[in-house]
Design an enzyme around this catalytic site. Structure first.
Site, PDB file in Angstrom:
ATOM      1  N   GLU A 111      42.445  39.973  27.046  1.00 60.95           N
ATOM      2  CA  GLU A 111      42.179  39.516  28.079  1.00 60.95           C
ATOM      3  C   GLU A 111      41.251  38.366  28.503  1.00 60.95           C
ATOM      4  O   GLU A 111      40.968  37.336  28.450  1.00 60.95           O
ATOM      5  CB  GLU A 111      42.519  39.548  29.056  1.00 60.95           C
ATOM      6  CG  GLU A 111      44.350  40.737  28.938  1.00 60.95           C
ATOM      7  CD  GLU A 111      44.804  41.189  31.091  1.00 60.95           C
ATOM      8  OE1 GLU A 111      45.355  41.538  30.445  1.00 60.95           O
ATOM      9  OE2 GLU A 111      43.699  40.889  31.869  1.00 60.95           O
ATOM     10  N   GLY A 124      47.123  50.255  21.583  1.00 64.34           N
ATOM     11  CA  GLY A 124      47.475  49.544  19.910  1.00 64.34           C
ATOM     12  C   GLY A 124      47.985  48.234  19.860  1.00 64.34           C
ATOM     13  O   GLY A 124      48.014  47.285  19.143  1.00 64.34           O
ATOM     14  N   ASP A 136      42.049  52.639  36.460  1.00 65.55           N
ATOM     15  CA  ASP A 136      40.747  52.479  37.587  1.00 65.55           C
ATOM     16  C   ASP A 136      41.325  51.995  39.548  1.00 65.55           C
ATOM     17  O   ASP A 136      40.700  52.336  39.797  1.00 65.55           O
ATOM     18  CB  ASP A 136      39.827  51.452  37.061  1.00 65.55           C
ATOM     19  CG  ASP A 136      39.148  52.257  35.813  1.00 65.55           C
ATOM     20  OD1 ASP A 136      38.861  53.601  36.281  1.00 65.55           O
ATOM     21  OD2 ASP A 136      37.917  51.537  35.531  1.00 65.55           O
ATOM     22  N   THR A 137      42.043  51.212  38.585  1.00 65.21           N
ATOM     23  CA  THR A 137      42.199  49.549  40.398  1.00 65.21           C
ATOM     24  C   THR A 137      43.752  49.193  40.457  1.00 65.21           C
ATOM     25  O   THR A 137      43.940  49.523  41.754  1.00 65.21           O
ATOM     26  CB  THR A 137      41.522  48.708  40.384  1.00 65.21           C
ATOM     27  OG1 THR A 137      42.167  47.855  39.009  1.00 65.21           O
ATOM     28  CG2 THR A 137      39.877  49.210  39.989  1.00 65.21           C
ATOM     29  N   ARG A 138      44.832  49.503  39.153  1.00 65.69           N
ATOM     30  CA  ARG A 138      46.022  49.536  39.755  1.00 65.69           C
ATOM     31  C   ARG A 138      46.590  49.986  41.089  1.00 65.69           C
ATOM     32  O   ARG A 138      47.399  48.491  42.064  1.00 65.69           O
ATOM     33  CB  ARG A 138      47.144  49.972  38.807  1.00 65.69           C
ATOM     34  CG  ARG A 138      48.538  49.711  38.785  1.00 65.69           C
ATOM     35  CD  ARG A 138      49.314  50.365  37.575  1.00 65.69           C
ATOM     36  NE  ARG A 138      48.397  49.552  36.473  1.00 65.69           N
ATOM     37  CZ  ARG A 138      49.321  48.191  36.269  1.00 65.69           C
ATOM     38  NH1 ARG A 138      49.693  47.946  36.756  1.00 65.69           N
ATOM     39  NH2 ARG A 138      48.587  48.328  34.766  1.00 65.69           N
ATOM     40  N   ARG A 146      41.496  46.805  35.530  1.00 69.91           N
ATOM     41  CA  ARG A 146      41.999  48.514  34.178  1.00 69.91           C
ATOM     42  C   ARG A 146      42.972  49.348  34.874  1.00 69.91           C
ATOM     43  O   ARG A 146      42.722  49.500  36.405  1.00 69.91           O
ATOM     44  CB  ARG A 146      40.997  48.832  33.699  1.00 69.91           C
ATOM     45  CG  ARG A 146      41.101  50.288  32.390  1.00 69.91           C
ATOM     46  CD  ARG A 146      40.809  49.403  31.351  1.00 69.91           C
ATOM     47  NE  ARG A 146      40.843  50.806  30.586  1.00 69.91           N
ATOM     48  CZ  ARG A 146      41.701  52.074  30.123  1.00 69.91           C
ATOM     49  NH1 ARG A 146      43.066  50.868  30.478  1.00 69.91           N
ATOM     50  NH2 ARG A 146      41.471  52.762  29.709  1.00 69.91           N
ATOM     51  N   GLY A 147      43.790  49.338  34.496  1.00 67.67           N
ATOM     52  CA  GLY A 147      44.983  49.814  35.880  1.00 67.67           C
ATOM     53  C   GLY A 147      44.703  51.289  35.910  1.00 67.67           C
ATOM     54  O   GLY A 147      44.863  51.547  37.112  1.00 67.67           O
TER      55      GLY A 147
END
Length: 691
Positions: free
Chosen positions: A105, A71, A41-43, A38-39
C-alpha cells in the site's frame, strides 16, 4: 463548509464501480482520504476513532475492513481506492512494517504522491518518529524478516517508501497524551487543506460560499437519484460564475462532465446538434462523434450516457427546445448525475419539469460584500484606500449589489485619480455603464414587441406602483398586461414585493436608456416622457411628434403646483399616438385642448380647470381619473365616449355629474369625497354595466 459538503456529496452515495475513461489524464477523485494502517495494532482503536471523526465532519474516507490473508496480493479495488483519493493518512504503528500488504500500500501511495500529487500525512502512533525514519527497533526487525523471505529488490522498494513517508511532516501520537485531542487536530488539518483547494477556485469571489452550499445541499437531498437544478435570475447576478465554481469544484466526483457556455447564443448560430456533439465529446473524451441532426443526437445521448454518472452545466439557456434536445429527461443519465441549468427565464425551468424546490435564485450582494468585491477590483484589497472611502460607497450605492456592475466599475477605476472617479460618478447619473447595459439588455432583446412596451412602461413610469393598478392602466391601453407582466417576472426583469412592481435600479436605468436612445438629442421623438424638463422643452419648442406614446409626470411635493407650465394653445395635439397621459399636481393651462383621439387612459390629479374643454373628445378613452381636481362640471351637454369604462372624480369640487347617455360602457364611477355634489344626472339609471 465546502469540504464538508463536497465530502457529503460523495459520502451518501456509493462509489461508482466503472473505471475512468481511457482518454482521461487523471482518474476521478472518489475519496478525500485513504487510511493505511496495521489492522491488529489500531483497527478497533485509534483508526476506528479517526475514521468516525473524519466521516462525521463530512470527509469521505476509505477504510478497508478486511483482514488480508498472508501472501494475498492487494486487490485491484484497493489500488483503485488509493488512486482516487486526495489524501492518504498513513498510521505508522509498531507492527506496520511487519505487514507486506501495508508496505505494498505504501509503495502505491508514494507513487500517487509523485505522479498524482496526492497529499500524504504520516501519523506516528505510539512509536518514535526517529525509529521509523531510521528503521530501527521493530521496523528493523520487520525488514530483517522480509529480507529472509522476499526478493531483496522488493524489500528495498519497501524501505525507500517507508523512509520517504516517514520524512514527511506529520503527527505524533504519544502514550501520555489524549488521543481524542490529536484526532481533532488531524481532522481540522485535513478540513483546512481541503478548503484551500476551494479557496483557489473562488479567489476574488465574494459572497458565493452560501450559494455553493445551498446548491450542493439541493443535490445531496436527491441521494443516489439523478437530479436537475436550475439557477435563474436577472443578468449580472453571477449565475454563470456560480455554476462554474460548482463545476470546477465537484467535477472530479463524476465519471464525466461537460460545461456548455452561452447555450442560447451558440445554438442559434451553430445549431443544437453541435452542442449535443460537444456534450458527448467532453463527457466521453472522444473526438469526431457523428451526429446527423438534433433527433439523432438525442438518441446518441440516451444510449451513451444512460449508465454514466455525469455532471452537466448548460449555461444561459433561453429556449425550451435546448433543454429538450440536450438534457431531455433524467433517465438519459446514470444514477447520481447532476444537471445544472442557468437561465434568465424561470418559466423555462418550470416547463422542463424542474420543481420550485430545485430552483435557486441568487440575490444581489449585501452592502458589506458589495464593497468588498468592488475594492478587490479597484484597490486589490478588501477595503477602500485613504481618500477614496466616500467615492467607493457612492459607486457601491449606484451598483445596488449587482456583481457585474461592481466588477466592471472596479476594474475601470483602478489606478485613477479622485477627480476621475468623481467625473465617472457624474457620468453614471446621465448614462449607464455600457458593458453592464449591453449584458442587461440581452433579456430585453428576447422579449416580444408587446412585452418590451410593458417593460419600458414599468421602467419609465411604474416602478413601485401597485401591481393591480398598473395592470388596469396597461389593459386600458389594450395591452395583455396580466400574462406579459407574469412573463417579465419569469424572466427576472420585474419582481413583486408587497403587491408592488419592482426592478433592480440598473434594469430601470437600462429601460430608460433604451428610450433615450430612440432620439438622444430630441425628446419629442422618443416614445415616452417622464422628466419635467423634457416635457417642458418639447412643448416650448413645439417639437412633439407622433413618436410620443406615453407621458407620466409626477410631483409628490404639493408646493410644485406653484411651478406652473406656461400656457400652450394645444400642448398635446401633435402627439397623435399618445395612449397614456398621467400628470400629478402639475398645472398646464389648456392641457386638455384637442388631445389625440387615440388617448386611452387619462389621469390628472389636481387638474386646475373647472370643466373639460369642449374640444376634449378622445374616442378611444377607457379610463378617466381626475381625483382631487378643481372640476365642477365634467363637461357641458352630452359627450360620446363609446369605450369609457371608468370615471374617478374622488375628492374633487364636482357640483353635478354629467349626462351619461353617451357613455354606455361605463362600469365604475367614483364620487366619494365630492362634498359639493348636489345633483346626479338621471341618465345614470341607463347605465346597465355600472357596478
Amino acid at each position: 463548509f465546502t469540504s464538508i459538503f463536497l465530502m457529503d456529496l460523495m459520502s451518501i452515495q456509493e462509489a461508482s464501480s466503472s473505471s475512468s475513461s481511457p482518454f482521461s489524464s487523471t482518474p476521478r477523485l472518489t475519496y478525500d482520504v485513504f487510511l493505511s494502517f496495521r489492522g491488529k495494532d489500531t483497527r478497533y482503536s485509534f483508526t476506528d476513532h479517526l475514521y468516525n471523526a473524519l466521516i462525521q465532519n463530512g470527509i469521505f474516507t476509505f477504510r478497508d475492513d478486511e483482514e488480508l490473508e498472508t501472501g494475498k496480493p492487494i486487490s485491484p479495488e484497493l489500488l483503485k481506492a488509493i488512486e482516487e483519493s486526495r489524501f492518504a493518512i498513513v498510521i505508522l504503528s509498531e507492527n506496520y512494517a511487519s505487514s507486506a500488504w501495508c508496505l505494498d500500500e505504501l509503495v502505491e501511495i508514494v507513487r500517487c504522491m509523485k505522479e498524482r500529487k496526492m497529499k500524504v500525512v504520516p501519523v506516528f502512533y505510539l512509536v518514535n518518529p526517529s525509529s521509523v525514519r531510521n528503521q530501527k527497533g521493530a521496523f528493523e526487525d520487520a525488514f530483517a524478516e522480509h529480507a529472509a523471505a522476499c526478493n531483496i529488490q522488493k524489500v528495498e522498494t519497501w524501505r525507500a517508501a517507508l523512509r520517504e513517508v516517514a520524512n514527511l511532516s506529520g503527527w505524533h501520537v504519544e502514550e501520555s497524551h489524549y488521543e481524542s485531542k490529536k484526532i481533532r487536530q488531524i481532522v481540522e488539518d485535513i478540513l483546512y487543506r481541503l478548503n484551500s483547494t476551494f479557496s483557489s477556485i473562488t479567489k476574488d469571489l465574494v459572497g458565493i460560499d452560501f450559494s455553493v452550499e445551498k446548491l450542493i445541499t439541493l443535490y445531496l437531498g436527491h441521494g443516489n437519484s439523478a437530479c436537475m437544478t436550475g439557477i435563474c435570475g436577472m443578468g449580472g447576478l453571477g449565475k454563470t460564475t456560480l455554476a462554474r465554481v460548482i463545476y470546477e469544484t465537484v467535477c472530479n466526483h463524476f465519471e464525466g462532465s461537460s460545461f456548455i457556455a452561452k447555450v442560447g447564443e451558440v445554438s442559434k448560430n451553430n445549431g443544437l446538434n453541435q452542442l449535443q456533439k460537444q456534450l458527448l465529446e467532453q463527457i466521453l473524451k472522444e473526438r469526431k462523434i457523428k451526429i446527423w441532426n438534433d433527433y439523432d443526437g438525442v438518441d446518441v445521448i440516451k444510449k451513451r450516457l444512460c449508465d454514466k454518472k455525469v455532471l452537466v452545466v448548460l449555461d444561459d439557456v433561453d429556449e425550451l427546445d435546448q433543454l429538450e434536445k440536450l438534457v431531455g429527461d433524467l433517465s438519459w443519465f446514470g444514477a447520481s448525475s447532476w444537471i445544472i441549468i442557468t437561465t434568465r427565464d424561470e418559466h423555462l425551468l418550470e416547463q422542463h419539469g424542474i420543481g420550485e424546490h430545485d430552483r435557486y435564485k441568487p440575490s444581489v450582494l449585501h452592502v458589506h460584500d458589495a464593497l468588498k468585491l468592488f475594492c478587490l477590483k479597484a484597490f486589490k484589497k478588501e477595503e477602500p484606500i485613504e481618500g477614496y472611502e466616500q467615492l467607493s460607497h457612492n459607486i457601491v450605492y449606484y451598483a445596488n449589489g449587482l456583481p457585474l456592475a461592481l466588477v466592471i466599475l472596479g476594474s475601470f477605476l483602478v489606478g485613477r485619480t479622485r477627480d476621475e472617479w468623481q467625473s465617472e460618478l457624474e457620468k453614471l447619473k446621465k448614462f449607464p455603464e455600457r458593458k453592464t447595459f449591453d449584458i442587461l439588455k440581452v433579456s430585453y432583446d428576447r422579449l416580444d414587441n408587446m412585452q418590451r412596451k410593458i417593460f419600458l412602461d414599468i421602467a419609465c413610469f411604474f416602478k413601485g406602483e401597485t401591481k393591480d393598478r398598473v395592470i388596469e392602466i396597461l389593459e386600458n391601453c389594450d395591452f395583455n398586461a396580466k400574462i406579459d407582466i407574469s412573463v417579465l417576472i419569469d424572466k427576472s426583469l420585474v419582481t413583486i414585493e408587497n403587491e408592488k412592481l419592482w426592478m433592480h435600479d440598473l434594469l430601470q436605468e437600462m429601460g430608460r436608456e433604451i428610450v433615450r436612445q430612440e432620439s438622444p438629442e430630441e425628446p419629442g421623438e422618443r416614445s415616452r416622457l417622464w422628466l419635467r424638463e423634457d416635457l417642458f422643452n418639447v412643448l416650448k419648442k413645439d417639437t412633439a411628434t407622433k413618436a410620443i406614446q406615453a407621458i407620466v409626470l409626477k410631483s409628490r411635493k404639493w408646493e410644485d403646483v406653484c411651478q406652473n407650465f406656461e400656457a400652450f394653445h394645444e400642448p398635446f395635439s401633435k402627439m397623435c399616438s399618445l395612449r397614456l397621459l398621467i400628470i400629478h399636481h402639475v398645472r398646464i393651462p389648456n392641457g386638455l385642448n384637442h388631445v389625440p383621439d387615440d388617448l386611452r387612459y387619462l389621469e390628472w390629479f389636481s387638474y386646475s380647470s373647472r370643466c373639460l374643454p369642449s374640444s376634449f373628445q378622445p374616442k378611444e378613452l377607457i379610463g378617466l381619473n381626475l381625483r382631487t381636481s378643481q372640476i365642477k362640471y365634467l363637461w357641458k351637454g352630452r359627450k360620446c365616449f363609446p369605450k369609457l369604462k371608468c370615471i374617478d372624480l374622488e375628492n374633487s369640487l364636482l357640483i353635478q355629474t354629467p349626462d351619461f347617455a353617451g357613455i354606455p360602457m361605463l362600469e365604475r364611477l367614483y364620487l366619494s369625497g365630492c362634498r359639493n355634489l348636489v345633483k346626479i344626472h338621471p341618465s345614470i339609471g341607463q347605465l346597465r354595466r355600472l357596478e
